[in-house]
Design a protein around this motif. Structure first.
Motif, short mmCIF file in Angstrom:
data_model
loop_
_atom_site.label_atom_id
_atom_site.label_comp_id
_atom_site.label_asym_id
_atom_site.label_seq_id
_atom_site.Cartn_x
_atom_site.Cartn_y
_atom_site.Cartn_z
N PHE A 10 0.83 -1.22 0.00
CA PHE A 10 0.00 0.00 0.00
C PHE A 10 0.87 1.26 0.00
O PHE A 10 0.45 2.29 -0.51
N PHE B 220 6.51 -16.15 -1.64
CA PHE B 220 6.78 -17.47 -1.08
C PHE B 220 8.27 -17.66 -0.97
O PHE B 220 8.99 -17.38 -1.92
N GLN C 166 15.90 -11.01 -14.99
CA GLN C 166 14.92 -11.93 -15.57
C GLN C 166 13.77 -12.27 -14.60
O GLN C 166 12.61 -12.23 -14.98
N SER C 167 14.12 -12.64 -13.39
CA SER C 167 13.10 -13.19 -12.49
C SER C 167 12.41 -12.13 -11.65
O SER C 167 11.35 -12.38 -11.09
N TRP C 168 13.01 -10.97 -11.56
CA TRP C 168 12.39 -9.92 -10.76
C TRP C 168 11.96 -8.72 -11.62
O TRP C 168 10.78 -8.40 -11.69
N ASN D 27 10.04 -9.93 -14.95
CA ASN D 27 9.08 -11.03 -14.78
C ASN D 27 7.66 -10.49 -14.65
O ASN D 27 7.33 -9.82 -13.66
N PRO D 28 6.79 -10.77 -15.62
CA PRO D 28 5.42 -10.26 -15.53
C PRO D 28 4.66 -10.86 -14.34
O PRO D 28 3.62 -10.34 -13.96
N LYS D 29 5.18 -11.94 -13.78
CA LYS D 29 4.49 -12.62 -12.69
C LYS D 29 5.20 -12.42 -11.35
O LYS D 29 4.96 -13.17 -10.41
N GLY E 138 3.61 -12.81 -7.57
CA GLY E 138 2.16 -13.01 -7.65
C GLY E 138 1.44 -11.99 -8.51
O GLY E 138 0.21 -12.05 -8.64
N LEU E 139 2.17 -11.03 -9.09
CA LEU E 139 1.52 -10.07 -10.00
C LEU E 139 1.06 -10.81 -11.26
O LEU E 139 1.48 -11.94 -11.52
N TYR E 140 0.23 -10.11 -12.05
CA TYR E 140 -0.35 -10.82 -13.19
C TYR E 140 0.38 -10.59 -14.51
O TYR E 140 0.82 -11.54 -15.13
N VAL F 37 -9.41 -1.00 -3.14
CA VAL F 37 -9.11 -1.77 -4.34
C VAL F 37 -7.98 -1.08 -5.13
O VAL F 37 -7.83 0.15 -5.06
N ARG F 38 -7.22 -1.87 -5.84
CA ARG F 38 -6.03 -1.38 -6.54
C ARG F 38 -6.36 -0.36 -7.62
O ARG F 38 -7.45 -0.33 -8.15
N ARG G 172 -4.80 0.85 -11.47
CA ARG G 172 -3.89 0.31 -12.51
C ARG G 172 -3.49 1.42 -13.46
O ARG G 172 -4.33 2.19 -13.94
N HIS H 70 -2.10 2.25 -16.99
CA HIS H 70 -2.00 1.60 -18.30
C HIS H 70 -1.13 2.42 -19.25
O HIS H 70 -0.88 3.60 -19.03
#
Lengths: 479, 419
Positions: free
Chosen positions: A333, A352, A408-410, A413-415, A418-420, A444-445, A447, A449
């Motif tokens: 937040f 995780f 690459q992983s951070w 990474n589009p995910k 847990g992001l979409y 609520v979030r 976005r 664009h």
């Protein structure tokens, strides 16, 4: 039983830039060279080997020097200087491939306008790079003198040819977008440096070859036959009695030129935060840009200053890095989960495992030392159109597990966590996508664009930053 | 209806390896558009991978066709053959024992595939009980909610509203205006929490009883393994051993990726017993207890299963996971190596373990090198929802299954924060 004391690093053998950002030297020059005559180049390297700065001059030990020089080699540079094939083959795959290889570009996100084919240096359409000379100085005159001392009056006489050169003058602690840079650096175990609040102390093996890393492993380093080192310049290889350790106290250096679209960034933020009547809203614009970065321009982290900038925190090195996300801002937040600093170093808030201590341990296995410098240049004949950006320099013992992993992983990474479907809001937008950023909010979030790309890669290379011993060995090696 | 897995293992005809590789690469190039096997038309199929295992010259090259699907294997095989007969013929005519053209009826093809099926010795499902249709519905519901919220934000129509009030607007939209309707299954993903809790208690009691009764035998076994750990020849670590360039080039291409590894079991009775036992116990964990999306810090696995090859001389592990290979392998190194060590400590060249479950995968360099040297080439990989991670889907299912029924402001707020 008390823990074994941590051995102090051999500062005389480690190149200075690994342990020192040369914060007092605001003028720097980066010269990319190609070897055109091996014997001349070796003579030159022998001559300058003693001029290359080690980490021995440390704050409190000596008066700060007015200039520092460091040097690093690509795979082709090592090969041309006669490093045996089996030793070169023992270097990590990614270093051997080089940063412009398609396998690396895919992982780094160097695609589209950032693809190596359009680079100014280091790409498939530019000359091969063998080595990088990094010169740092207190002022321009010293820098020029240092350049003459190190590079000589004639590069050709030294057996090298200039491929690219970039000067940098650092006027402030801020990077071109206007945010204080270089705040969060890891402390290195055994480096006898003051550990600041919030700073993680990382095993030396994360930044120097031949030392134990964060996994407790002692990863083997490239070695040469003892016969090639009759003068015993190198240390013995602890794993093989008949070999000498070429890699010990060396490291890997990432060098990238990143152009920053400052006007584009400011314009986007301004447009995205306009009031309903179309007027600008500077406060919202400041907040949005801080949300994208994760810090305010002063350097104050949003986690500690969620509503407005707090220059007192931002400029205070005892406070500006003393935070985690898990305890007070797990859900993002204050500092959005997808913000630049949270992606670059998620600290104790990986999704995780949801255990802050374990998360911090994992994050600390993917740290880099950043030694970036800003650049500014006229990019057209009129001189009106100025390109500015960052000469990104990162030091790590594993290119793939540290620099490439972060990229690459951070960051890309589009995910991430847990992001979409979103990437780093500054550097990773891909043309044609509806690049987006989620800004966590209650209830609520929001976005954002249509994020354009604000950072473009102009060039890059992977280098090996040898120890002082390895540099001397390299200069005298018999082919 | 639960998920199932079926793995077909066949020997590749001598001389057909290169042609098969070319064919599969062509199918895998744009797997969703390929006409040879219409994976996209198989409604029950979650994930499929076709692997060529030909790197170890001591063993004949084999083809491995892995499928993870809803329902039973017979129905799936019939569906596969009906949707992909041309591709199946082209592929398996390059493998040993495939029916001759004249005798190649659909029934004969199904019989061939079934005959070459290898049972899973352990099978992990990231989202148990969730059918392809259910997962796709949850994705569509979340996307619809996001579209709705973006549009409402644009109009400033939800500003200042409570979480419950916003939720009510979302529910009303889904009921009246949305082309997508939530279809909540009887066995929601969250209902597996209770099953896992109950099974954990039962397993703990059973382990205690068995442990007490068999304590002397277990102690002898542990000491025997430890003796071998200490006395077996240690692997000399290498900085970066060579890898199969073909396989390496396929790494990290997509949001979801596939990893197949084959290890050779150490030729020793203690090791053979240990790996069989470890895999059997892991199978129980996978099926009965680890039902919550992941384990340790590994929440990136959609499916994983173990298959014995060559009468147990080799162990095949097939996984469909999220993200980069390095991150995936790093998850085990960082937090969950002990799930692998118990079994893989008994495999040649695996980094040395301590007391069965210690070290091993915790050695980042050693474990990554082992995985890279033992990974097999997967030219074909299909997923029914290729752009979604396990973490994404866990959130999607949570939102779809609980948003409308949540009563408190805090619970509704928690669900909205997942978006």
């Amino acid at each position: 039983m008390s823990a074994a004391p941590v051995p102090t690093l051999d500062f005389h053998d480690i190149q200075g830039v690994v342990l020192n950002g040369y914060g007092h030297l605001n003028y720097s020059r980066f010269v990319l060279l190609k070897i055109i005559d091996v014997q001349s180049a070796k003579r030159w390297l022998t001559h300058i080997a003693n001029e290359i700065s080690s980490a021995k001059r440390r704050r409190g030990e000596d008066e700060l020097p007015g200039a520092q020089n460091n040097i690093a080699f690509t795979r082709s540079g090592l090969e041309k200087l006669g490093l045996p094939r089996d030793t070169v083959a023992a270097f990590p795959r990614e270093f051997q491939m080089g940063i412009a290889a398609p396998e690396r570009s895919r992982r780094l996100g160097d695609l589209g306008v950032c693809a190596p084919k359009s680079w100014q240096f280091g790409g498939p359409n530019t000359s091969e790079i063998d080595l990088l000379v990094m010169l740092y100085a207190r002022d321009e005159a010293i820098l020029d003198r240092s350049a003459v001392n190190t590079l000589g009056a004639s590069l050709a006489a030294n057996g090298v040819e200039e491929i690219f050169r970039q000067d940098s003058i650092r006027h402030s602690a801020n990077e071109p977008f206007g945010f204080r840079d270089g705040i969060s650096q890891p402390a290195i175990e055994g480096a006898a440096q003051k550990v600041l609040p919030g700073q993680s102390v990382i095993k030396a093996g994360e930044f120097l070859l031949g030392h134990v890393d964060e996994y407790g492993d002692l990863v083997p380093v490239p070695a040469v036959s003892r016969e090639l080192d009759p003068d015993r310049v190198l240390l013995p290889d602890p794993a093989q009695a008949t070999r000498a350790s070429f890699g010990h106290n060396g490291s890997f250096l990432v060098f990238r030129k990143l152009a920053q679209d400052v006007k584009g960034f400011q314009g986007f933020v301004e447009r995205a935060t306009r009031n309903a009547d179309g007027s600008n809203n500077p406060d919202r614009a400041k907040l949005l840009s801080a949300k994208m970065i994760g810090r305010w321009p002063s350097g104050a982290p949003l986690t500690l200053a969620p509503k407005k900038d707090n220059p007192e925190i931002g400029s205070n090195k005892y406070r500006n890095n003393d935070f985690g996300f898990a305890a007070t801002d797990h859900d993002g937040f204050a500092c959005p989960v997808g913000s630049h600093i949270r992606r670059a170093n998620p600290r104790d808030a990986l999704a995780f495992p949801p255990d802050p201590k374990l998360s911090l341990n994992i994050a600390n296995r993917h740290r880099i030392i950043r030694r970036g410098r800003p650049y500014r240049e006229a990019s057209s004949a009129s001189g009106d159109d100025v390109e500015q950006g960052l000469l990104f320099l990162a030091i790590n013992a594993s290119l793939v597990r540290q620099f490439e992993f972060i990229q690459q992983s951070w960051l890309n990474n589009p995910k991430f966590n847990g992001l979409y479907d979103e990437r780093d809001p500054l550097s990773s937008a891909i043309a044609g996508d509806d690049a987006m950023m989620t800004i966590q909010a209650k209830p609520v979030r929001e976005r954002l664009h249509g994020l354009p790309r604000f950072v473009t890669v102009r060039g890059g290379a992977y280098f090996f930053l040898p120890s002082i011993r390895a540099l001397k060995f390299l200069a005298q090696i018999r082919s | 209806m639960g998920q199932n897995t079926f793995t077909i293992v066949t020997r590749i005809n001598p001389g057909d390896l290169d042609a098969l590789d070319r064919l599969l690469s062509e199918i895998g190039q744009e797997v969703e558009k390929n006409e040879r096997i219409r994976f996209v038309d198989i409604a029950s199929l979650h994930m499929a991978g076709i692997v060529i295992a030909a790197q170890d010259a001591r063993f004949a090259p084999i083809l491995i066709f892995e499928s993870n699907f809803d329902g039973n294997a017979d129905e799936y095989l019939h569906e596969l053959v009906s949707r992909g007969r041309a591709g199946i013929d082209a592929i398996y005519s390059k493998c040993e024992g495939y029916p001759a053209e004249a005798a190649r009826t659909d029934a004969a093809v199904v019989a061939y595939l079934r005959e070459h099926g290898q049972p899973a010795a352990a099978f992990f499902v990231g989202l148990p009980g969730q059918t392809v249709a259910s997962i796709r519905n949850a994705i569509a519901v979340r996307e619809e909610i996001n579209r709705f919220l973006d549009a409402e934000s644009e109009k400033n129509s939800i500003q200042g509203m409570s979480a419950v009030a916003i939720r009510d607007r979302i529910v009303a939209h889904l009921e009246h205006d949305s082309p997508v309707k939530p279809e909540i299954p009887p066995n929601t993903f969250s209902s597996y929490r209770r099953i896992a809790q109950r099974n954990t208690i039962v397993a703990a009691v059973a382990a205690l009883v068995v442990g007490v009764i068999l304590f002397p035998l277990i102690a002898i076994w542990i000491l025997a393994v430890r003796w071998r750990e200490v006395h077996e020849q240690k692997i000399v670590p290498q900085p970066d051993p060579p890898v199969d360039a073909h396989t390496y080039a396929m790494e990290d291409l997509f949001i979801q990726n596939h990893l197949a590894t084959i290890g050779v079991v150490k030729d020793n009775p203690v090791r053979r017993f240990s790996i069989r036992t470890a895999v059997a116990l892991t199978g129980i964990l996978f099926q009965r207890i680890l039902l919550r999306g992941g384990f340790g810090g590994v929440f990136t696995l959609h499916f994983a299963h173990v298959v014995w090859l060559d009468e147990g001389r080799r162990i095949l592990l097939l996984t469909g996971y999220d993200g980069s290979a390095l991150e995936y392998l790093g998850n085990f190194t960082d937090t969950a190596g002990y799930y692998l060590n118990g079994a893989y400590g008994n495999v040649n060249n695996y980094p040395a373990c301590k007391w069965i479950i210690g070290r091993g995968a915790a050695s980042a360099n050693g474990f990554a090198n082992w995985a890279r040297q033992h990974m097999q080439h997967t030219p074909v990989f299909y997923s029914a929802y290729p752009d979604e991670t396990v973490l994404n889907l866990m959130k999607d299912l949570d939102i779809r299954d609980h948003l409308s029924a949540a009563t408190s402001e805090s619970e509704v707020a928690r669900l909205l924060q997942l978006l």
